[in-house]
Design a protein around this motif. Structure first.
Motif, mmCIF file in Angstrom:
data_model
loop_
_atom_site.group_PDB
_atom_site.id
_atom_site.type_symbol
_atom_site.label_atom_id
_atom_site.label_comp_id
_atom_site.label_asym_id
_atom_site.label_seq_id
_atom_site.Cartn_x
_atom_site.Cartn_y
_atom_site.Cartn_z
ATOM 1 N N GLU A 267 40.717 23.420 36.703
ATOM 2 C CA GLU A 267 41.916 23.812 37.449
ATOM 3 C C GLU A 267 42.425 25.179 37.007
ATOM 4 N N THR A 268 42.262 25.486 35.717
ATOM 5 C CA THR A 268 42.670 26.810 35.228
ATOM 6 C C THR A 268 41.826 27.895 35.878
ATOM 7 N N LEU A 269 40.524 27.649 36.019
ATOM 8 C CA LEU A 269 39.637 28.620 36.656
ATOM 9 C C LEU A 269 40.011 28.832 38.117
ATOM 10 N N LYS A 270 40.394 27.767 38.788
ATOM 11 C CA LYS A 270 40.826 27.890 40.183
ATOM 12 C C LYS A 270 42.091 28.745 40.283
ATOM 13 N N LYS A 271 43.055 28.475 39.398
ATOM 14 C CA LYS A 271 44.298 29.255 39.404
ATOM 15 C C LYS A 271 44.010 30.730 39.139
ATOM 16 N N VAL B 59 43.728 36.334 41.109
ATOM 17 C CA VAL B 59 42.985 37.589 41.188
ATOM 18 C C VAL B 59 42.597 37.905 42.632
ATOM 19 N N GLY B 60 42.502 36.847 43.476
ATOM 20 C CA GLY B 60 41.947 37.043 44.811
ATOM 21 C C GLY B 60 40.451 37.225 44.731
ATOM 22 N N TYR B 61 39.829 36.443 43.836
ATOM 23 C CA TYR B 61 38.415 36.617 43.528
ATOM 24 C C TYR B 61 37.532 36.253 44.712
ATOM 25 N N LYS B 62 36.514 37.082 44.979
ATOM 26 C CA LYS B 62 35.551 36.846 46.057
ATOM 27 C C LYS B 62 34.168 36.642 45.439
ATOM 28 N N LYS C 276 44.407 42.549 36.513
ATOM 29 C CA LYS C 276 43.658 42.031 37.666
ATOM 30 C C LYS C 276 42.208 42.490 37.618
ATOM 31 N N ARG C 277 42.003 43.766 37.297
ATOM 32 C CA ARG C 277 40.643 44.310 37.268
ATOM 33 C C ARG C 277 39.788 43.618 36.217
ATOM 34 N N VAL C 278 40.344 43.429 35.025
ATOM 35 C CA VAL C 278 39.531 42.847 33.955
ATOM 36 C C VAL C 278 39.368 41.341 34.139
ATOM 37 N N ALA C 279 40.365 40.668 34.721
ATOM 38 C CA ALA C 279 40.217 39.237 34.998
ATOM 39 C C ALA C 279 39.110 39.012 36.021
ATOM 40 N N GLU C 280 38.991 39.921 36.973
ATOM 41 C CA GLU C 280 37.914 39.828 37.964
ATOM 42 C C GLU C 280 36.557 40.012 37.291
ATOM 43 N N LYS C 281 36.473 40.964 36.362
ATOM 44 C CA LYS C 281 35.225 41.151 35.607
ATOM 45 C C LYS C 281 34.877 39.893 34.821
ATOM 46 N N TRP C 282 35.907 39.278 34.246
ATOM 47 C CA TRP C 282 35.704 38.065 33.449
ATOM 48 C C TRP C 282 35.121 36.950 34.330
ATOM 49 N N LEU C 283 35.651 36.784 35.527
ATOM 50 C CA LEU C 283 35.142 35.763 36.447
ATOM 51 C C LEU C 283 33.726 36.095 36.909
ATOM 52 N N GLN C 284 33.455 37.366 37.179
ATOM 53 C CA GLN C 284 32.119 37.779 37.606
ATOM 54 C C GLN C 284 31.073 37.440 36.548
ATOM 55 N N ALA C 285 31.414 37.680 35.285
ATOM 56 C CA ALA C 285 30.473 37.402 34.198
ATOM 57 C C ALA C 285 30.126 35.919 34.139
ATOM 58 N N ARG C 286 31.090 35.060 34.421
ATOM 59 C CA ARG C 286 30.840 33.625 34.383
ATOM 60 C C ARG C 286 30.130 33.129 35.641
ATOM 61 N N GLU C 287 30.385 33.776 36.765
ATOM 62 C CA GLU C 287 29.645 33.406 37.968
ATOM 63 C C GLU C 287 28.164 33.755 37.818
#
Length: 587
Positions: free
Chosen positions: A223-227, A232-235, A196-207
Motif C-alpha cells: 500500500e505504501t508503494l501504491k501511495k 509521483v504520478g508514476y507511469k 518528485k524527480r528522485v522518487a520517480e527514479k526510485w520507483l523506476q529502479a524497482r520496476e
C-alpha cells in the motif's frame, strides 16, 4: 516531581554549528511519527489514555501520524545548523543515513537536502559567462533516497521516502523552508525541491528489478508503494509493475492511459479461510511468505498457532524475534532447542534497548534476564563502535551529595542502562560527596550495576575532586597512548571548576573530553564545564532522562565516547567523525 534545567555551556547566540549538532544528537530523542492516538502536552507527545480517562487541561488529543511540534523542533534545529555551516550539514546528512539507525533523522535531513539552496547553479561573471558552478548539495538528498545496500537497515524504506514528502508538505515545515529562501515565497505550494524527480527514479529502479519490488511487497509495503506511485504520478513501462502490486487499473478520464488496462494477471493476497493448519504451513513454506503477509489472512478459528509460527520463523529478522518474545513464550516455542538457539543469537545482536520495554510482557524470569542482556549488548556494541579506532578509558564520577536528593534514583537508572556497555578493565567509577568512594561492579551487566548502586543515598557536601583522588589512591592508571573520557553524573553544583581541574593535574590524569549527565533536583552549577575549559578539552552534556528512550542510549554513547583525534582539541571527536564521513553521491 523533579524539575530540570538545561543550561548550555555558552550563550545561545554564541553557540556554533558543531555545538548545536552535538546537542541535537545528545538531547533530541523525539519521535516524529506515531502509529497510535496520542496527546500533545505542551509540544511533547504522550500516549493517549485508554477508555474514558480524563486528560490534563494542558494537553490535547492528536491523531496517529506525524506529530507536528516534534517535527518543527527537529527541522528548525537542522535548518539552523545548515545556515551556520552548509558543509557540516551535508556531511551530517550523509552520516545520518549510513552511520545511524535514527529513521526520523534520516527523513528530516533528506528533506532539507532536497530543498536547500545549493543546487549546482551556475555562478556568472559580469559579462554573463559562467565562472563556475555552485555545490550541488541537493544531489546528496537524491543519493540518500537512491542509496541501496543489500540486506542493510541503513537506507530509506518506501515508507521513509513517502514521509520525506509528507514532512515537506506540512504547512509549518513549508513555512520554514520559504523563510529560508528555498522556494517561491508567493507560491501556495510547499517547496518540494527534487523529491518528485528522485522518487520517480526510485520507483523506476524497482520496476526494472522485479525481485526487489516483490521483496518490498512481501515485507508489507504494498500500500505504501501504491501511495508513492500516486503521489509521483508514476507511469510504469510495463504492466508487471501493477501485477506485482495486485493493482487493478482503469482508464483515466482523459483516455491517455496505455499500460495495465488489459490482460493484467494480478498477484492477490488470498485469505486462508477453509484451509487446515498443515495446508497453511505448506503455503507459507512454498511461497516463502512473511509474517506481515500471513497474519491478516489467518482464519479466526485457526489463528496464530505454534506450527504456523515455526513456518514463519525464517522470514523474521533478529529484531522481529526480540519483539515477538512474549508471543513466542505464550506459544511455548522458546522451550524448543533450535528455536531457542536462534532467539538467543538474536539477543546477542541487539542495537537498541527496547528489550527493557518487552520485559514487562514476559512471565519467565529467565527470559526477562536474557532480554536485559540484549539491552546490555546494545550498549556494548555502541561503545565498541565508538572506540574501535582508539584505546579509550572512561571515568564515571557520580554525585551523591545532598543536592541530589530527589534526583539520585533517576541517575541510578540511567547508569544501569549504560555502564554495562563498557569493558570492566577500561572503566573506573567513583561516587562522591565530600569524600570519594571507588565503586566496582561484580560483573559487566545491568544487574551488577544495579547491585553496585543500590546503597547510594544522597547526603553531604559536594567535592568532585574527591572522586578523582579516590581513583588515584586506588591505583588507577591511564596508559599514555589511551584517551580518557570523564563523565560526571549530577547537577554540576560544587567546588570551583579550577579546583576540579587541579585534581586531574595532581593525579596525572589528562582527560581528552568531558561530559555531564545532567540530573537536577532543583538548581545546578557550572563546575564541570568550567573544569573542561581550564583543561581545554571538549565539553558536552545530556539530560539524564534521555536514557529512558531505548533508541537514544546507543546514540548518546557513540557521541560521548568519540574522543578528539588531536590532544587539546576543542571540538568533539564525534563531530570530527561526522566531518570525515564521505558525501553521498548519486550512482
Amino acid at each position: 516531581m523533579t524539575t530540570k534545567q538545561n543550561t548550555p555551556m555558552i550563550p545561545e547566540a554564541q553557540r556554533g554549528p558543531a555545538e548545536r549538532l552535538l546537542e541535537l544528537v545528545l538531547n533530541g530523542s523525539a519521535h516524529l511519527w506515531h502509529n497510535r492516538p496520542g496527546l500533545d502536552a505542551n509540544g511533547v507527545w504522550q500516549p493517549a489514555p485508554r477508555g474514558k480517562a480524563t486528560i490534563s487541561p494542558h494537553a490535547k488529543r492528536v491523531s496517529p501520524g506525524l506529530f507536528v511540534p516534534a517535527a518543527v523542533k527537529l527541522y528548525r534545529q537542522i535548518l539552523d545548523i545548515y545556515k551556520l555551516n552548509t558543509d557540516l550539514m551535508a556531511h551530517f546528512a550523509s552520516y545520518a543515513l549510513t552511520q545511524t539507525d535514527w529513521r526520523d533523522l534520516k527523513v528530516a535531513t533528506c528533506a532539507l537536502m532536497l530543498v536547500q539552496g545549493h543546487a549546482g547553479q551556475p555562478v556568472r561573471e559580469n559579462d554573463g559567462s559562467v565562472a563556475f558552478y555552485d555545490d550541488d548539495h541537493r544531489a546528496i538528498g537524491e543519493a540518500m533516497i537512491l542509496h541501496y545496500e543489500r540486506k542493510s537497515t541503513r537506507m530509506l524504506t518506501p515508507k521513509a521516502v513517502l514521509r520525506v514528502a509528507e514532512l515537506l508538505e506540512t504547512p509549518e515545515i513549508a513555512r520554514l523552508n520559504r523563510e529560508a529562501g528555498f522556494g517561491d515565497p508567493g507560491s501556495k505550494r510547499p517547496p518540494m525541491g527534487r523529491w518528485k524527480r528522485v522518487a520517480e527514479k526510485w520507483l523506476q529502479a524497482r520496476e526494472k528489478n522485479l525481485p526487489m519490488l516483490e521483496g518490498l511487497v512481501k515485507a508489507g509495503y504494498k500500500e505504501t508503494l501504491k501511495k508513492l506511485a500516486r503521489k509521483v504520478g508514476y507511469k510504469p513501462e510495463s504492466q508487471a509493475f501493477f501485477e506485482v502490486l495486485g493493482w487493478k487499473q482503469k482508464q483515466s478520464t482523459g483516455g491517455h492511459r496505455a499500460v495495465g488496462l488489459e490482460g493484467l494477471q494480478l498477484v492477490k493476497r488470498e485469505r486462508f479461510d477453509g484451509l487446515s493448519e498443515a495446508e497453511i504451513c505448506e503455503w507459507i513454506e512454498t511461497d516463502r511468505l512473511s509474517f506481515k503477509e500471513v497474519v491478516g489472512r489467518l482464519p479466526k478459528d485457526v489463528g496464530l498457532t505454534p506450527a504456523i509460527m515455526v513456518a514463519l520463523l525464517p522470514s523474521l529478522s533478529d529484531r522481529d524475534l526480540r519483539m515477538m518474545t512474549p508471543t513466542m513464550e505464550e506459544l511455548g516455542l522458546l522451550s524448543e532447542p533450535t528455536i531457542r538457539a536462534r532467539w538467543e543469537k538474536a539477543v546477542q545482536t541487539a542495537t537498541d534497548q527496547r528489550a527493557l520495554h518487552i520485559v514487562k510482557n514476559v512471565r519467565s524470569k529467565e527470559l526477562r534476564e536474557k532480554l536485559e542482556e540484549a539491552s546490555d549488548n546494545a550498549a556494548r556494541q555502541a561503545v565498541a563502535e565508538a572506540t574501535a579506532e582508539t584505546d579509550v578509558r572512561v571515568m564515571f564520577l557520580i554525585d551523591k551529595s545532598g543536592s541530589m536528593e530527589g534526583a539520585i534514583e533517576q541517575s541510578k537508572e540511567a547508569l544501569a542502562r549504560i555502564l554495562a556497555g563498557f569493558p570492566m578493565d577500561k572503566l573506573h567509577i567513583a561516587s562522591f560527596d565530600t569524600v570519594g568512594t571507588v565503586l566496582k561492579p561484580k560483573a559487566s551487566s545491568r544487574m551488577a550495576v544495579q547491585h553496585m548502586l543500590q546503597g547510594i543515598k544522597a547526603s553531604g557536601g559536594t567535592t568532585h575532586a574527591a572522586a578523582v583522588h579516590a581513583l588515584h589512591r586506588d591505583g588507577v592508571k591511564v596508559p599514555g597512548e589511551a584517551k580518557l573520557i570523564v563523565i560526571v553524573v549530577g547537577d554540576e553544583a560544587g567546588e570551583a571548576g579550577d579546583q576540579f581541574a587541579r585534581a586531574f593535574r595532581e593525579c596525572g590524569f589528562m582527560p581528552a573530553a568531558m561530559a555531564l549527565l545532567v540530573s537536577v533536583a532543583s538548581t545546578r552549577g557550572n563546575t564541570v564545564r568550567t573544569c573542561a575549559g581550564q583543561l581545554r578539552v571538549p565539553f558536552s552534556e545530556v539530560l539524564v532522562d534521555q536514557f529512558a528512550d531505548p533508541y537514544q542510549v546507543p546514540r548518546v554513547l557513540k557521541a560521548l565516547m568519540d574522543a578528539p583525534t588531536a590532544p587539546g582539541a576543542s571540538q568533539s571527536g564525534w563531530v570530527e567523525r561526522v566531518m570525515r564521513t564521505p558525501l553521498l553521491k548519486v550512482a
